[in-house]
Design an enzyme around this catalytic site. Sequence first.
Site, PDB file in Angstrom:
ATOM      1  N   ASP A 118     -20.342  -6.525  19.692  1.00 17.24           N
ATOM      2  CA  ASP A 118     -21.765  -6.873  19.689  1.00 17.24           C
ATOM      3  C   ASP A 118     -22.553  -6.348  20.881  1.00 17.24           C
ATOM      4  O   ASP A 118     -23.732  -6.674  21.027  1.00 17.24           O
ATOM      5  CB  ASP A 118     -21.923  -8.393  19.610  1.00 17.24           C
ATOM      6  CG  ASP A 118     -21.499  -8.950  18.265  1.00 17.24           C
ATOM      7  OD1 ASP A 118     -21.946  -8.400  17.254  1.00 17.24           O
ATOM      8  OD2 ASP A 118     -20.711  -9.916  18.238  1.00 17.24           O
ATOM      9  N   ASP A 177     -21.268  -5.309  10.264  1.00 11.80           N
ATOM     10  CA  ASP A 177     -22.275  -5.473  11.311  1.00 11.80           C
ATOM     11  C   ASP A 177     -22.139  -4.396  12.395  1.00 11.80           C
ATOM     12  O   ASP A 177     -23.117  -4.019  13.049  1.00 11.80           O
ATOM     13  CB  ASP A 177     -22.146  -6.836  11.997  1.00 11.80           C
ATOM     14  CG  ASP A 177     -21.911  -7.997  11.051  1.00 11.80           C
ATOM     15  OD1 ASP A 177     -21.199  -7.810  10.053  1.00 11.80           O
ATOM     16  OD2 ASP A 177     -22.395  -9.101  11.335  1.00 11.80           O
ATOM     17  N   GLY A 235     -10.022  -5.777   2.055  1.00  9.05           N
ATOM     18  CA  GLY A 235     -11.387  -6.149   2.382  1.00  9.05           C
ATOM     19  C   GLY A 235     -11.573  -7.630   2.130  1.00  9.05           C
ATOM     20  O   GLY A 235     -11.134  -8.153   1.097  1.00  9.05           O
ATOM     21  N   THR A 237     -14.087 -11.424   3.433  1.00  7.34           N
ATOM     22  CA  THR A 237     -15.350 -11.887   4.001  1.00  7.34           C
ATOM     23  C   THR A 237     -15.088 -12.973   5.036  1.00  7.34           C
ATOM     24  O   THR A 237     -14.056 -13.642   4.999  1.00  7.34           O
ATOM     25  CB  THR A 237     -16.306 -12.430   2.924  1.00  7.34           C
ATOM     26  OG1 THR A 237     -17.621 -12.567   3.489  1.00  7.34           O
ATOM     27  CG2 THR A 237     -15.859 -13.792   2.399  1.00  7.34           C
ATOM     28  N   ARG A 249     -26.807 -10.268   4.123  1.00  3.18           N
ATOM     29  CA  ARG A 249     -27.039  -9.663   5.438  1.00  3.18           C
ATOM     30  C   ARG A 249     -26.056  -8.526   5.699  1.00  3.18           C
ATOM     31  O   ARG A 249     -26.379  -7.557   6.380  1.00  3.18           O
ATOM     32  CB  ARG A 249     -26.988 -10.708   6.551  1.00  3.18           C
ATOM     33  CG  ARG A 249     -27.564 -10.153   7.866  1.00  3.18           C
ATOM     34  CD  ARG A 249     -27.862 -11.228   8.893  1.00  3.18           C
ATOM     35  NE  ARG A 249     -26.675 -11.828   9.464  1.00  3.18           N
ATOM     36  CZ  ARG A 249     -26.243 -13.071   9.206  1.00  3.18           C
ATOM     37  NH1 ARG A 249     -26.901 -13.834   8.352  1.00  3.18           N
ATOM     38  NH2 ARG A 249     -25.160 -13.540   9.779  1.00  3.18           N
ATOM     39  N   TRP A 253     -27.136  -4.882   6.902  1.00  2.00           N
ATOM     40  CA  TRP A 253     -26.615  -4.130   8.054  1.00  2.00           C
ATOM     41  C   TRP A 253     -26.189  -2.724   7.618  1.00  2.00           C
ATOM     42  O   TRP A 253     -26.405  -1.752   8.348  1.00  2.00           O
ATOM     43  CB  TRP A 253     -25.398  -4.838   8.643  1.00  2.00           C
ATOM     44  CG  TRP A 253     -25.554  -6.164   9.313  1.00  2.00           C
ATOM     45  CD1 TRP A 253     -24.700  -7.220   9.207  1.00  2.00           C
ATOM     46  CD2 TRP A 253     -26.570  -6.594  10.244  1.00  2.00           C
ATOM     47  NE1 TRP A 253     -25.116  -8.270   9.987  1.00  2.00           N
ATOM     48  CE2 TRP A 253     -26.269  -7.916  10.643  1.00  2.00           C
ATOM     49  CE3 TRP A 253     -27.722  -5.979  10.764  1.00  2.00           C
ATOM     50  CZ2 TRP A 253     -27.045  -8.638  11.534  1.00  2.00           C
ATOM     51  CZ3 TRP A 253     -28.511  -6.706  11.667  1.00  2.00           C
ATOM     52  CH2 TRP A 253     -28.179  -8.008  12.037  1.00  2.00           C
TER      53      TRP A 253
END
Length: 394
Positions: A118, A177, A235, A237, A249, A253
């Site tokens: 981040d 993200d 994959g 979540t 969201r 992204w």
Amino acid sequence: MKPKFSSLFSVFFFAMTIVYGQNKNSPKFDVKKQLEYCAVQASKTLKVIPEDGTSPRTVPNGSKEWKFVGYKDWTSGFWPGELWYLYEASGDKKWEKEADKFTRFLTPLSVSKAADHDLGFQVFNSFGNGYRLTKNAAYKDIILKTADTLATLFNPKVGTIQSWPHNKYGGHNTIIDNMMNLELLFWASKNGGSKKLYDIAVKHAEKTMNNHFRSDYSSYHVVIYDYETGKKIKGITAQGYSDESMWARGQAWAIYGFTMVYRETKDQKFLDFAHKLARVYLDRLTTEDLIPYWDFNAPDIPNAPRDASAAAIVSSALIELSSYTKDKNLKNEYLSKSKKMIISLSDNYQSREVNSAFLLHATGHKPAGSEIDCSINYADYYYLEALLRLQKLK
């Protein structure tokens, strides 16, 4: 060959209709008025922030009070970023002073070990916007150091930056993200940093493009890779409804991130991919006001919470994506839907007297029961960015 005047005029006229309405009977959307609203709200927030180096993150549903976070929080760069945008919008030195103050609180991030991906959200939204607007050399130094720090999370065997080193998924994890944080690396590589930063960003984008999406171009939130072979394991979540659902969201992204990667690389494959990501989002968007439910597959639609943050991110991204779009019909669609999203946010999602944020009805982490149908700083940040981008169409 020089472009014909009529062609130039048609482009100019279209931009005017997007900003001012399509005919004399269409209501004019006043971007300046919305920017002034944001300034009023931010002024209220400034009065309640503690003098302890924290910044506002969220206002829970039913509350008027901000929850504040320290510089290590992943959202810590959005508030100073908002202040820089308000300075850009107004030229008022008040905003520059406050933006500088809250930006500098994040300085330790540039010299600390990378805790997660981040750093782009934290440092480029704050110091990055600050340097863009002021050319303060001290800001540039922080950005370059932070880019090097972020690069330490890159795993060359996988080809991506690990998002959550502390996470217990049993492999090298990368979340969608992370596409947003590549902008920090691209910028640094072009402004005095190592060329390797550019290469890392491109490799991350390529690996993500090839592994992070289903056949319909909807995005997984998290992809787990084998540390040694780089092979995709699965994959999943973390914040979406299910492993196979399209978390709003997350798709936002992706659209924004790949549009930005095209801007930085001019590689056509990234632009083509951004169009595909936008297409599935727009085609599956069923709400009349174009503000999505928090997950496109939420089982309780139409009673599921909305996510104003996803709408703000996409509205901003579509304005930029439209500028790279040669197909006139597609360009028109992106701009008209972006404007409708921004108008919907402005007319029906503003916080006004409820609290001092800009927007209501954002959703953070629904599966964890966290930040549901509330005000969140990143929704405000991208809403403000979208307003500025819309204004610049003039």
